[in-house]
Motif scaffolding. Structure first.
Motif, mmCIF file in Angstrom:
data_model
loop_
_atom_site.group_PDB
_atom_site.id
_atom_site.type_symbol
_atom_site.label_atom_id
_atom_site.label_comp_id
_atom_site.label_asym_id
_atom_site.label_seq_id
_atom_site.Cartn_x
_atom_site.Cartn_y
_atom_site.Cartn_z
ATOM 1 N N ALA A 91 -41.485 -33.976 -8.360
ATOM 2 C CA ALA A 91 -40.088 -34.289 -8.066
ATOM 3 C C ALA A 91 -39.798 -35.779 -8.225
ATOM 4 O O ALA A 91 -38.817 -36.175 -8.863
ATOM 5 C CB ALA A 91 -39.742 -33.824 -6.651
ATOM 6 N N VAL A 92 -40.664 -36.618 -7.645
ATOM 7 C CA VAL A 92 -40.456 -38.063 -7.746
ATOM 8 C C VAL A 92 -40.795 -38.553 -9.150
ATOM 9 O O VAL A 92 -40.090 -39.393 -9.726
ATOM 10 C CB VAL A 92 -41.301 -38.792 -6.684
ATOM 11 C CG1 VAL A 92 -41.219 -40.307 -6.861
ATOM 12 C CG2 VAL A 92 -40.843 -38.396 -5.283
ATOM 13 N N ASN A 99 -40.523 -37.015 -11.990
ATOM 14 C CA ASN A 99 -39.448 -36.697 -12.923
ATOM 15 C C ASN A 99 -38.248 -37.612 -12.735
ATOM 16 O O ASN A 99 -37.586 -37.994 -13.702
ATOM 17 C CB ASN A 99 -39.023 -35.235 -12.755
ATOM 18 C CG ASN A 99 -40.112 -34.261 -13.170
ATOM 19 O OD1 ASN A 99 -41.023 -34.621 -13.893
ATOM 20 N ND2 ASN A 99 -40.021 -33.038 -12.690
ATOM 21 N N THR A 100 -37.951 -37.967 -11.494
ATOM 22 C CA THR A 100 -36.827 -38.862 -11.234
ATOM 23 C C THR A 100 -37.043 -40.213 -11.892
ATOM 24 O O THR A 100 -36.136 -40.778 -12.520
ATOM 25 C CB THR A 100 -36.633 -39.041 -9.719
ATOM 26 O OG1 THR A 100 -36.285 -37.784 -9.140
ATOM 27 C CG2 THR A 100 -35.532 -40.044 -9.421
ATOM 28 N N THR A 134 -33.202 -40.892 -13.354
ATOM 29 C CA THR A 134 -32.075 -40.176 -12.767
ATOM 30 C C THR A 134 -31.969 -40.430 -11.269
ATOM 31 O O THR A 134 -31.418 -39.607 -10.532
ATOM 32 C CB THR A 134 -32.218 -38.662 -13.015
ATOM 33 O OG1 THR A 134 -33.484 -38.200 -12.503
ATOM 34 C CG2 THR A 134 -32.117 -38.335 -14.486
ATOM 35 N N GLY A 135 -32.497 -41.559 -10.799
ATOM 36 C CA GLY A 135 -32.467 -41.864 -9.377
ATOM 37 C C GLY A 135 -31.104 -42.337 -8.907
ATOM 38 O O GLY A 135 -30.126 -42.401 -9.658
ATOM 39 N N THR A 194 -35.640 -43.406 -5.495
ATOM 40 C CA THR A 194 -36.088 -42.006 -5.444
ATOM 41 C C THR A 194 -35.770 -41.327 -4.113
ATOM 42 O O THR A 194 -36.292 -40.253 -3.820
ATOM 43 C CB THR A 194 -37.610 -41.921 -5.701
ATOM 44 O OG1 THR A 194 -38.298 -42.705 -4.710
ATOM 45 C CG2 THR A 194 -37.959 -42.449 -7.079
ATOM 46 N N SER A 250 -35.018 -37.594 -4.071
ATOM 47 C CA SER A 250 -35.849 -36.741 -4.927
ATOM 48 C C SER A 250 -36.457 -35.551 -4.207
ATOM 49 O O SER A 250 -36.811 -34.553 -4.845
ATOM 50 C CB SER A 250 -36.982 -37.564 -5.546
ATOM 51 O OG SER A 250 -36.472 -38.621 -6.310
#
Length: 691
Positions: free
Chosen positions: A78-79, A81-82, A87-88, A222, A225
């Motif tokens: 999850a983190v 990918n952010t 995309t944060g 993040t 996330s």
């Protein structure tokens, strides 16, 4: 065989990858594993799908299984990918007035990206950085008290007018005295109760304001996330899980979901770190102390080192293009996984990655709408992957789609599809080998003294080729190779770490050092207690970062035998030995003073955890049974060679296989090259000896 329920023995580990979500279930006697497609945007659905599948394979249901589970470990992307997708949250930074350009000025550096030299990615726009009056000197004395009203004005400006959705606070020298920074965070938290506020001095009180500030920014960036992880934890509790999940962090330990939300950036290398935990278990079972791991997943090739029976670690470095301070396992990643896309650049050169087909649409052969050739498609064309027996037959691959995708790449290069597929294989292999060579050279060690441990869905097809390229003679492929990170998620200890910069020459006043160590030890014990670890299950280890006085970088050393002057001098000698091994005797200046930069207390909490189990006694009877054969291409512009295929489930410890051979398992395939020998050990790890 049904689950055998013993006290504290039922453990589940999950690793959410870019393409598949892997799960491992262990009851202390037997291990079950399963894979399900990762569900981007709905993390919990893929996890629950995989858990239902593994429960079914163990002869039960998820609802019946979860109440028995004493340990549920989760490695999450999850983190990751952010950060990777940028995309944060929009972050606002409040810093010491006059130092507003500390972070932006670092963009004067250029880093390689797809063949170009570009500025590193920014976590915060310059327009969202504001300074406030305050100042602490290098001794920790407050020279200028914080102007609280200016902090509130800056917060309003950032949130109400400049679009900040999270805030970071990082002041100069705050790691020595965080009074001003704590006051600023308190003002902002009161003013904006729904906005995450991160403090560099609270999260990581270490020297170097840039790295400390970057870590605060990463956590602010993040901060949103883990919403999907929180929803998953709630759903698991609803379904019967009695103990909250533990999240694997970048330091190869576990933390609670609450601590993960406080410091989400710690989870940036969650999956690869879980793989290192499992790799350590495999190496210990095989009696190996020095190994390099190669994890070939869907999107990347992750490598790490095990030296002297311990994982390599670092306290600062690059994280997906961002330089920061963070305690983590020393992992390097390159974009060369099974889903990495092959493409031809403007110079007509074949490239592989870093872009990945991911889980959706996936490689062309998955038949989910993907049309671009990937490493997996190339392996299908070359015969290494059986399209009719992928994931044990649970998923049939579209071999014609793989051939068509490789044909399209070949047309751009003037090659037929087979040569194009071989080129994709070679480029991916070269990317992995280049990363490995660079790290061996950086560490100053001879690869021929190491073993190679291959894991991940594609790792067993690349491990022997990588080892030969580097002169490594021994290759290990664990029984759980393709889901090893999931096993690591179920096997990691709860691990918390606290650091404090000292910045003094050795030997340091033992009284001063003792006070720092006592403070850190108490804090890390409190952290573990908050995570639910009983006092009797807590151990605390000490480590330190040392460097020659005024050098830029330091080396970590274990601190395991007291704080008096004699013990400090022994730590200095160990530092000199490590420095000499890495940089050579010519790099040492006789009598150069050594500086104690940072002291770290590492708290370990003993919990229920999965362990490797020995195979049931079943003596080998004769040569292993050959399942069949498959035509495989062994080189460019060559004719395919029929290679014998073995079923890994049929093999018994002690039976010998001579390459070339393919060994199919339910979720991966191992390649034994010509001239190599292979056998299973008592833990069902495949050991290859290369000529």
């Amino acid at each position: 065989m049904a689950i055998v329920e013993r006290d504290g023995s039922v453990c589940v580990g999950v690793d959410v990858g870019g393409t598949f979500t892997d799960v491992v279930l262990s009851d202390g006697y037997r291990v079950w594993s399963a894979k399900a497609p990762t569900t981007p945007g709905a993390l919990g659905r893929g996890v629950l799908d995989a858990c239902r599948l593994v429960a079914e394979r163990a002869g039960t249901t998820l609802e019946e299984l979860l109440p028995k589970v004493t340990r549920f470990g989760l490695g999450t992307t999850a983190v990751t990918n952010t950060i990777a997708a940028r995309t944060g949250l929009d972050v606002g930074l409040i810093t010491t007035r006059g130092f507003e350009d500390l972070v932006p000025i670092a963009r004067g550096k250029r880093v390689p990206s797809d063949g170009w030299l570009l500025p590193p990615a920014a976590l915060v726009d310059r327009e969202r950085i504001l300074g406030v009056p305050e100042r602490v000197d290098r001794h920790g004395a407050v020279l200028v008290e914080l102007d609280r009203e200016r902090v509130r004005e800056a917060g309003r400006e950032l949130v109400e007018h400049r679009g900040a959705r999270s805030l970071a606070v990082s002041f100069l020298w705050s790691f020595l005295n965080d009074a001003n920074e704590r006051a600023a965070v308190a003002e902002l938290a009161e003013l904006f109760p729904g906005v995450p506020v991160m403090s560099g001095a609270d999260l990581l009180p270490v020297i170097r304001e840039y790295e400390r500030t970057q870590f605060a920014l990463l956590n602010a960036y993040t901060a949103g996330s883990l919403d999907g992880v929180v929803e998953l934890a709630d759903e698991l509790e609803r379904l019967g899980l009695r103990r909250p999940p533990l999240l694997v962090h970048s330091g190869a330990g576990s933390i609670s979901v609450g601590e993960g939300r406080r410091m989400p950036a710690l989870l940036a290398e969650s999956g690869p770190a879980a793989g290192v935990v499992a790799a350590l278990e495999v190496c210990r079972s095989a009696g190996i102390t020095d190994a390099v791991t190669g994890d070939v997943g869907g999107t990347s090739f992750d490598l790490s080192f095990i030296s002297g029976g311990e994982a390599g670690r670092r306290s600062n470095g690059e994280l997906m293009g961002i330089w920061t301070a963070m305690p983590m396992v020393d992992i390097d990643s390159v974009g060369a996984g099974g889903g990495s896309i092959a493409w031809v650049d403007s110079l007509g050169i074949l490239r592989v990655g870093p872009r990945s087909a991911g889980a959706e649409p996936g490689p062309a052969c998955y038949g989910r709408g993907g049309t671009e050739a990937t490493v997996t498609d190339a392996l299908v064309v070359l015969g290494y992957i059986d399209p009719d027996n992928f994931l044990g037959g649970a998923m049939v691959l579209d071999a014609e789609a793989a051939r068509s995708a490789c044909t399209r790449v070949g047309e751009q290069l003037g090659l037929d599809r087979t040569d194009a597929a071989w080129g994709i294989w070679e480029v991916a292999l070269a990317s992995m080998a280049r990363a490995l060579r660079a790290r061996f050279a950086e560490r100053g060690v001879d690869p021929r003294t190491f073993a190679m441990l291959s894991m991940g869905g594609c790792g067993a097809l690349f491990g022997a080729a990588l080892a030969r390229d580097l002169g490594i003679r021994r290759v290990l492929v664990p029984d759980l190779a393709s889901v090893l990170s999931a096993f690591g998620a179920a096997a990691s200890q709860v691990r918390r770490e606290r650091s404090r910069s000292v910045g003094a020459l050795l030997p340091v006043d033992p009284g001063l050092l003792g006070g720092v160590v006592e403070e850190l030890t108490r804090a890390v014990r409190d952290d573990l207690a908050a995570d639910g670890v009983a006092p009797g299950d807590i151990t605390v280890e000490l480590a330190a970062d040392l460097r020659f006085h005024r050098q830029t970088f330091e080396l970590p050393v274990v601190w395991d035998d007291g704080l008096d002057e004699a013990a400090q001098l022994r730590r200095r000698d160990r530092f000199l030995d490590d420095y000499t091994a890495r940089y050579g005797k010519g790099a040492i200046v006789a009598g150069a003073p050594v500086e104690l930069v940072t002291v770290r207390a590492v708290g370990l909490g003993r919990t229920a955890r999965a362990r490797l189990t020995r195979a049931e006694p079943a003596p080998a009877t004769g040569d292993p049974r050959i399942l069949g054969s498959r035509p495989v291409y062994l080189g460019r512009s060559s004719e395919p060679v029929k290679v014998p295929v073995y079923d890994r489930a049929d093999l018994r410890p002690g039976q010998q296989i001579t390459g070339p051979a393919l060994i199919d398992a339910a979720d991966t395939t191992s390649w034994v090259p010509p001239g190599a020998g292979a056998r299973l050990d008592e833990f069902l790890t495949l050991e290859m000896e290369l000529s």
